[in-house]
Design a protein around this motif. Sequence first.
Motif, PDB file in Angstrom:
ATOM      1  N   LYS A  85      -4.633 -40.606 -39.299  1.00  0.00           N
ATOM      2  CA  LYS A  85      -5.749 -39.989 -38.564  1.00  0.00           C
ATOM      3  C   LYS A  85      -6.148 -38.695 -39.266  1.00  0.00           C
ATOM      4  O   LYS A  85      -6.388 -37.656 -38.643  1.00  0.00           O
ATOM      5  N   ALA A  86      -6.223 -38.777 -40.594  1.00  0.00           N
ATOM      6  CA  ALA A  86      -6.448 -37.594 -41.425  1.00  0.00           C
ATOM      7  C   ALA A  86      -7.847 -37.022 -41.276  1.00  0.00           C
ATOM      8  O   ALA A  86      -8.127 -35.946 -41.817  1.00  0.00           O
ATOM      9  N   ASP A  87      -8.734 -37.739 -40.557  1.00  0.00           N
ATOM     10  CA  ASP A  87     -10.064 -37.202 -40.304  1.00  0.00           C
ATOM     11  C   ASP A  87     -10.057 -36.265 -39.098  1.00  0.00           C
ATOM     12  O   ASP A  87     -11.095 -35.702 -38.738  1.00  0.00           O
ATOM     13  N   SER A  88      -8.890 -36.099 -38.461  1.00  0.00           N
ATOM     14  CA  SER A  88      -8.772 -35.210 -37.307  1.00  0.00           C
ATOM     15  C   SER A  88      -8.505 -33.780 -37.760  1.00  0.00           C
ATOM     16  O   SER A  88      -7.960 -33.549 -38.852  1.00  0.00           O
ATOM     17  N   PRO A  89      -8.846 -32.790 -36.923  1.00  0.00           N
ATOM     18  CA  PRO A  89      -8.583 -31.387 -37.279  1.00  0.00           C
ATOM     19  C   PRO A  89      -7.081 -31.143 -37.459  1.00  0.00           C
ATOM     20  O   PRO A  89      -6.263 -31.691 -36.728  1.00  0.00           O
ATOM     21  N   GLY A  90      -6.740 -30.336 -38.412  1.00  0.00           N
ATOM     22  CA  GLY A  90      -5.348 -29.970 -38.631  1.00  0.00           C
ATOM     23  C   GLY A  90      -4.609 -30.859 -39.606  1.00  0.00           C
ATOM     24  O   GLY A  90      -3.407 -30.656 -39.843  1.00  0.00           O
ATOM     25  N   ALA A  91      -5.300 -31.826 -40.184  1.00  0.00           N
ATOM     26  CA  ALA A  91      -4.621 -32.756 -41.095  1.00  0.00           C
ATOM     27  C   ALA A  91      -4.075 -32.036 -42.319  1.00  0.00           C
ATOM     28  O   ALA A  91      -2.929 -32.253 -42.727  1.00  0.00           O
ATOM     29  N   ASP A  92      -4.885 -31.163 -42.916  1.00  0.00           N
ATOM     30  CA  ASP A  92      -4.451 -30.461 -44.117  1.00  0.00           C
ATOM     31  C   ASP A  92      -3.252 -29.559 -43.820  1.00  0.00           C
ATOM     32  O   ASP A  92      -2.337 -29.420 -44.652  1.00  0.00           O
ATOM     33  N   VAL A  94       8.279 -45.517 -44.943  1.00  0.00           N
ATOM     34  CA  VAL A  94       7.107 -44.692 -44.676  1.00  0.00           C
ATOM     35  C   VAL A  94       7.277 -44.048 -43.308  1.00  0.00           C
ATOM     36  O   VAL A  94       7.496 -44.742 -42.311  1.00  0.00           O
ATOM     37  N   VAL A  95       7.200 -42.720 -43.250  1.00  0.00           N
ATOM     38  CA  VAL A  95       7.243 -41.998 -41.980  1.00  0.00           C
ATOM     39  C   VAL A  95       5.837 -41.505 -41.684  1.00  0.00           C
ATOM     40  O   VAL A  95       5.238 -40.777 -42.479  1.00  0.00           O
ATOM     41  N   VAL A  96       5.320 -41.918 -40.524  1.00  0.00           N
ATOM     42  CA  VAL A  96       3.931 -41.628 -40.156  1.00  0.00           C
ATOM     43  C   VAL A  96       3.876 -40.453 -39.191  1.00  0.00           C
ATOM     44  O   VAL A  96       4.601 -40.413 -38.191  1.00  0.00           O
ATOM     45  N   SER A  97       3.030 -39.477 -39.491  1.00  0.00           N
ATOM     46  CA  SER A  97       2.770 -38.341 -38.613  1.00  0.00           C
ATOM     47  C   SER A  97       1.277 -38.262 -38.347  1.00  0.00           C
ATOM     48  O   SER A  97       0.473 -38.893 -39.045  1.00  0.00           O
ATOM     49  N   ILE A  98       0.917 -37.473 -37.329  1.00  0.00           N
ATOM     50  CA  ILE A  98      -0.501 -37.233 -37.062  1.00  0.00           C
ATOM     51  C   ILE A  98      -0.726 -35.732 -36.918  1.00  0.00           C
ATOM     52  O   ILE A  98       0.196 -34.995 -36.559  1.00  0.00           O
ATOM     53  N   PRO A  99      -1.932 -35.257 -37.196  1.00  0.00           N
ATOM     54  CA  PRO A  99      -2.205 -33.818 -37.138  1.00  0.00           C
ATOM     55  C   PRO A  99      -2.066 -33.259 -35.722  1.00  0.00           C
ATOM     56  O   PRO A  99      -2.374 -33.934 -34.734  1.00  0.00           O
ATOM     57  N   GLY A 100      -1.559 -32.027 -35.662  1.00  0.00           N
ATOM     58  CA  GLY A 100      -1.573 -31.292 -34.406  1.00  0.00           C
ATOM     59  C   GLY A 100      -0.612 -31.759 -33.348  1.00  0.00           C
ATOM     60  O   GLY A 100      -0.727 -31.368 -32.192  1.00  0.00           O
ATOM     61  N   ALA A 101       0.374 -32.577 -33.686  1.00  0.00           N
ATOM     62  CA  ALA A 101       1.303 -33.081 -32.674  1.00  0.00           C
ATOM     63  C   ALA A 101       2.719 -32.575 -32.892  1.00  0.00           C
ATOM     64  O   ALA A 101       3.642 -33.008 -32.218  1.00  0.00           O
ATOM     65  N   GLY A 102       2.890 -31.649 -33.841  1.00  0.00           N
ATOM     66  CA  GLY A 102       4.225 -31.143 -34.127  1.00  0.00           C
ATOM     67  C   GLY A 102       5.129 -32.186 -34.751  1.00  0.00           C
ATOM     68  O   GLY A 102       6.350 -32.091 -34.673  1.00  0.00           O
ATOM     69  N   ASP A 103       4.530 -33.201 -35.376  1.00  0.00           N
ATOM     70  CA  ASP A 103       5.325 -34.305 -35.908  1.00  0.00           C
ATOM     71  C   ASP A 103       6.200 -33.876 -37.080  1.00  0.00           C
ATOM     72  O   ASP A 103       7.233 -34.486 -37.341  1.00  0.00           O
ATOM     73  N   ALA A 104       5.770 -32.853 -37.794  1.00  0.00           N
ATOM     74  CA  ALA A 104       6.581 -32.407 -38.929  1.00  0.00           C
ATOM     75  C   ALA A 104       7.940 -31.909 -38.430  1.00  0.00           C
ATOM     76  O   ALA A 104       8.985 -32.223 -38.998  1.00  0.00           O
ATOM     77  N   ILE A 105       7.925 -31.116 -37.359  1.00  0.00           N
ATOM     78  CA  ILE A 105       9.178 -30.631 -36.779  1.00  0.00           C
ATOM     79  C   ILE A 105       9.957 -31.789 -36.190  1.00  0.00           C
ATOM     80  O   ILE A 105      11.183 -31.872 -36.305  1.00  0.00           O
TER      81      ILE A 105
END
Length: 324
Positions: free
Chosen positions: A192-199, A163-174
């Motif tokens: 932290k999918a309740d944070s802005p930018g999760a989708d 499992v690779v964990v990312s969070i919204p808005g931190a550039g984790d995908a890159i």
Amino acid sequence: MTATLVERVLAGDQGGIARLLTRIERRAPGVAEEIAALHEHTGTAHVVGITGPPGSGKSTLVSALAVEYRRQGRSVGILAVDPSSAYSGGAILGDRIRMNELSGDPDVYIRSLATRGALGGLSRAVVDGLSVLDAAGKDVILLETVGVGQVEVDIMGVAHSTVVVSIPGAGDAIQAIKAGLLEVADVHVVNKADSPGADRTVSELRDMLRLSRRKAFQWNVPVQKTSATRQEGVVELIAELDKHLGWMREHGVLDEHVHRLSATRVRWAAEETALRDLRPGVPEFDAAVDEVAQRRTDPLTAARTLLGHHEATTPDPATNPKEG
């Protein structure tokens, strides 16, 4: 002493597990034989690796997964690995305090492993530690690492599901691409999918997965949103992990994984046995050293003699065109 400790581990005794894991970290005398005695009792636990950048909520997610697994009646072992520090002991230590729902639960065991700078030793300690928890009867073993570097990628090689964990808005995908984690992930989690930018983060990951090279019959890597602090999305994540394990069994991938790990462990055992016997003070070794020092033989021949190898058992690829 060995039999008693092994029996305690097989009985799921927390103290026995703790003692053997300590002996593994120290590579105490006789620990290899203790691990060997446990081997026939392993092979049933689902090992789930959890990795991702610092601050992504991995430890909280591990806690939430453990709570949900226990609600489902499954026993849990947790190993937290800190490849960067000899002192912190791993991020999971703080969660020992926060995991109140699991406090005193005999079917949950939590342990941190520090590398002390020895990456190879870390890998061996992790694999042996997984064997201990597996033999102790844990249904699921959660293996958490701290960062997203090559060390973590290597450690994830011992897990069935990563499992690779990312969070919204931190550039984790890159960051996942740079760290090589896009390829090793069996499930991507946007925590932290309740944070802005999760989708948006979910969409970015799905787009990158679609663009990545795929093989025939390859596992279709899902992207799951969670809010570990709220215990949201955790049931769905466990369902995806169960589905992945089933897919591995169905397509023979689990057998391949076991075979690769077994090959590594055989090599480690051979190396440890050789190093134990090939040292000053062992008569055969000292005699071979004298032979080399006096030019009556060469180091390679002496080594092969000590190891019981002969030229006939080590074919030269140049004279065997079918090989290579």
